[in-house]
Design a protein around this motif. Structure first.
Motif, mmCIF file in Angstrom:
data_model
loop_
_atom_site.group_PDB
_atom_site.id
_atom_site.type_symbol
_atom_site.label_atom_id
_atom_site.label_comp_id
_atom_site.label_asym_id
_atom_site.label_seq_id
_atom_site.Cartn_x
_atom_site.Cartn_y
_atom_site.Cartn_z
ATOM 1 N N ALA A 45 35.792 31.923 42.300
ATOM 2 C CA ALA A 45 35.701 33.374 42.107
ATOM 3 C C ALA A 45 35.163 33.723 40.723
ATOM 4 N N GLU A 46 35.461 32.885 39.739
ATOM 5 C CA GLU A 46 34.972 33.119 38.370
ATOM 6 C C GLU A 46 33.451 33.139 38.293
ATOM 7 N N SER A 47 32.799 32.415 39.207
ATOM 8 C CA SER A 47 31.335 32.339 39.195
ATOM 9 C C SER A 47 30.680 33.427 40.040
ATOM 10 N N ILE A 48 31.510 34.241 40.713
ATOM 11 C CA ILE A 48 30.953 35.241 41.630
ATOM 12 C C ILE A 48 31.289 36.671 41.236
ATOM 13 N N VAL A 49 32.532 36.909 40.831
ATOM 14 C CA VAL A 49 32.974 38.282 40.544
ATOM 15 C C VAL A 49 33.355 38.416 39.070
ATOM 16 N N PRO A 50 33.433 39.652 38.546
ATOM 17 C CA PRO A 50 33.850 39.861 37.154
ATOM 18 C C PRO A 50 35.230 39.262 36.894
ATOM 19 N N LYS A 51 35.461 38.830 35.655
ATOM 20 C CA LYS A 51 36.690 38.138 35.279
ATOM 21 C C LYS A 51 37.939 38.930 35.641
ATOM 22 N N SER A 52 37.884 40.260 35.475
ATOM 23 C CA SER A 52 39.055 41.098 35.750
ATOM 24 C C SER A 52 39.437 41.106 37.224
ATOM 25 N N VAL A 102 52.395 31.673 30.944
ATOM 26 C CA VAL A 102 52.558 31.505 32.387
ATOM 27 C C VAL A 102 51.812 32.643 33.081
ATOM 28 N N GLU A 103 50.947 32.276 34.028
ATOM 29 C CA GLU A 103 50.221 33.295 34.788
ATOM 30 C C GLU A 103 51.026 33.648 36.032
ATOM 31 N N SER A 104 51.368 34.922 36.142
ATOM 32 C CA SER A 104 52.187 35.386 37.254
ATOM 33 C C SER A 104 51.352 36.171 38.259
ATOM 34 N N PHE A 105 52.028 36.906 39.117
ATOM 35 C CA PHE A 105 51.406 37.622 40.228
ATOM 36 C C PHE A 105 50.269 38.518 39.746
ATOM 37 N N TYR A 106 49.120 38.439 40.420
ATOM 38 C CA TYR A 106 47.933 39.245 40.112
ATOM 39 C C TYR A 106 47.464 39.098 38.668
ATOM 40 N N GLY A 107 47.688 37.915 38.082
ATOM 41 C CA GLY A 107 47.162 37.638 36.752
ATOM 42 C C GLY A 107 48.001 38.137 35.599
ATOM 43 N N VAL A 146 38.996 38.323 39.277
ATOM 44 C CA VAL A 146 39.190 36.952 39.764
ATOM 45 C C VAL A 146 40.577 36.750 40.370
ATOM 46 N N THR A 147 41.621 37.027 39.589
ATOM 47 C CA THR A 147 42.985 36.775 40.069
ATOM 48 C C THR A 147 43.391 37.726 41.201
ATOM 49 N N PRO A 148 43.126 39.055 41.105
ATOM 50 C CA PRO A 148 43.467 39.926 42.237
ATOM 51 C C PRO A 148 42.792 39.508 43.538
ATOM 52 N N LEU A 149 41.484 39.190 43.466
ATOM 53 C CA LEU A 149 40.757 38.767 44.671
ATOM 54 C C LEU A 149 41.315 37.449 45.202
ATOM 55 N N SER A 150 41.547 36.496 44.315
ATOM 56 C CA SER A 150 42.077 35.193 44.725
ATOM 57 C C SER A 150 43.463 35.327 45.347
ATOM 58 N N THR A 151 44.278 36.211 44.768
ATOM 59 C CA THR A 151 45.633 36.425 45.291
ATOM 60 C C THR A 151 45.593 37.003 46.695
ATOM 61 N N GLU A 152 44.720 37.988 46.913
ATOM 62 C CA GLU A 152 44.610 38.612 48.245
ATOM 63 C C GLU A 152 44.184 37.584 49.287
ATOM 64 N N ILE A 153 43.209 36.751 48.941
ATOM 65 C CA ILE A 153 42.739 35.725 49.879
ATOM 66 C C ILE A 153 43.835 34.681 50.105
ATOM 67 N N ALA A 154 44.551 34.313 49.025
ATOM 68 C CA ALA A 154 45.624 33.317 49.132
ATOM 69 C C ALA A 154 46.740 33.790 50.059
ATOM 70 N N VAL A 155 47.047 35.076 50.019
ATOM 71 C CA VAL A 155 48.086 35.640 50.895
ATOM 72 C C VAL A 155 47.774 35.320 52.354
ATOM 73 N N PHE A 156 46.531 35.556 52.764
ATOM 74 C CA PHE A 156 46.147 35.331 54.166
ATOM 75 C C PHE A 156 45.952 33.844 54.460
ATOM 76 N N TYR A 157 45.450 33.086 53.470
ATOM 77 C CA TYR A 157 45.245 31.656 53.696
ATOM 78 C C TYR A 157 46.581 30.948 53.922
ATOM 79 N N TYR A 158 47.522 31.124 53.001
ATOM 80 C CA TYR A 158 48.810 30.453 53.120
ATOM 81 C C TYR A 158 49.663 31.067 54.232
ATOM 82 N N GLY A 159 49.506 32.374 54.439
ATOM 83 C CA GLY A 159 50.321 33.048 55.446
ATOM 84 C C GLY A 159 49.903 32.760 56.877
#
Length: 341
Positions: free
Chosen positions: A143-150, A307-312, A152-165
């Protein structure tokens, strides 16, 4: 002190100045008599400039520089906002067409690129230097190579929710250096109960609110469903993201809502610790769920750890406690890896 380089300064002035001038010129057109005389034609021309001409010119300006390509998406977002503000509502046909058809297409393309790169990253997990990484780590790197840094974590978290869920149903098999942290804890039962209660409450509240305001009832229901999905994703990720004792340090994870890497050189002491933590004390819980998670290990650091927590969201820890199912083996492996004094 850096020396002043006129050539470099001029280049940066062109890179940022030209798009700004084009934006200002487009806004001035919207305020001119020419626009009032031919609003349909001028609206099309200005919308095309905002959405295509300016971002494309900016791309060619930054193509051979170190400026991140992610800044194009920031410029495009700014242009969409400006176009929405300055183009009159009755002349936003082309802008609305772009929002309705092109933006979803761009989102699909971005997600497609993410999936492709993540799949490639997962294939690289067999490399020794990458074995401590998992889907969520790779997702953030991609995600760091595709979307703005701000984003990265929100987008990754949203995708992770559905991937793991909903997508990852493979039972995790722990290696010798990996440790689970949910078997002796009540957190799985607590989160499952919260999901059940939220589902029940959502159904009852929806029935009551729909009699008062149908639209408001559905908004509250949508928020509740989103919350349920989030909790379910967090719950399902807990056994799939173990703590790992690695060559240079400890990769400590709690689902995808808390994570850090502690180098052995930064560890002062690690020991058994079952006492409850005081709210205002120096010792903190690693788990976001605090005392509901419980603890049996205390790690004392030499230097403060991020420590990096929820949504960065980031927090600092110096001495913290966590729960590990096989605490004896964990302490044994960590102490064997600590630098000899």
């Amino acid at each position: 002190m850096e020396s002043f380089e006129p050539q470099n300064y001029l280049r940066k002035s062109v890179i940022f100045g030209l798009p700004i001038l084009m934006i200002i010129f487009s806004v001035l057109i919207l305020k001119s008599r020419s626009y009032l005389a031919r609003p349909d034609l001028m609206s099309f021309a200005v919308t095309f400039d905002f959405l295509f001409t300016i971002p494309i010119i900016y791309y060619f300006l930054i193509r051979s520089t170190k400026i991140t390509k992610n800044s194009i998406s920031i410029l495009l977002t700014l242009n969409i906002i400006l176009a929405t503000i300055f183009i009159s509502n009755q002349n936003q046909f082309y802008l609305n067409f772009f929002k309705k058809w092109f933006l979803p297409l761009l989102e699909v393309i971005i997600i497609g690129i993410l999936v492709f790169k993540v799949r490639k990253g997962i294939r690289d997990l067999s490399e020794p230097e990458n074995r401590h990484l998992d889907f969520f780590n790779i997702l953030k790197k991609v995600a760091e190579s595709i979307v703005p840094k701000s984003l990265v974590t929100p987008l990754s978290t949203e995708i992770a929710v559905f991937y793991y869920g909903f997508l990852n149903w493979k039972k995790p098999i722990l290696k010798e250096n990996e440790f689970s942290y949910h078997k002796k804890s009540a957190i799985i039962a607590i989160l499952s109960s919260i999901i059940f209660l939220t589902i029940t409450e959502t159904f009852v509240v929806h029935k009551l609110l729909v009699k008062w305001n149908d639209a408001f009832a559905w908004v509250i229901t949508a928020i509740s469903i989103y919350t349920i999905i989030q909790i379910f994703g967090i719950l399902r990720a807990i056994p799939k993201r173990p703590i790992a004792v690695l060559k240079n340090g400890i990769s400590i994870k709690y689902s995808f809502i808390s994570e850090t890497f502690v180098e052995f050189e930064n560890i002062r002491n690690v020991e058994m610790y079952n006492s409850e933590i005081l709210k205002k004390g120096n010792i903190k819980y690693f788990s976001p769920f605090g005392k509901f998670e419980g603890n049996n290990i205390k790690i004392e650091l030499m230097n403060e750890q991020t420590v990096e927590s929820f949504y960065g969201i980031k927090r600092k820890l110096n001495t913290f406690v966590l729960n590990v199912d096989d605490e004896n083996e964990f302490i044994k492996q960590v102490k064997l890896s600590l630098p000899k004094t």
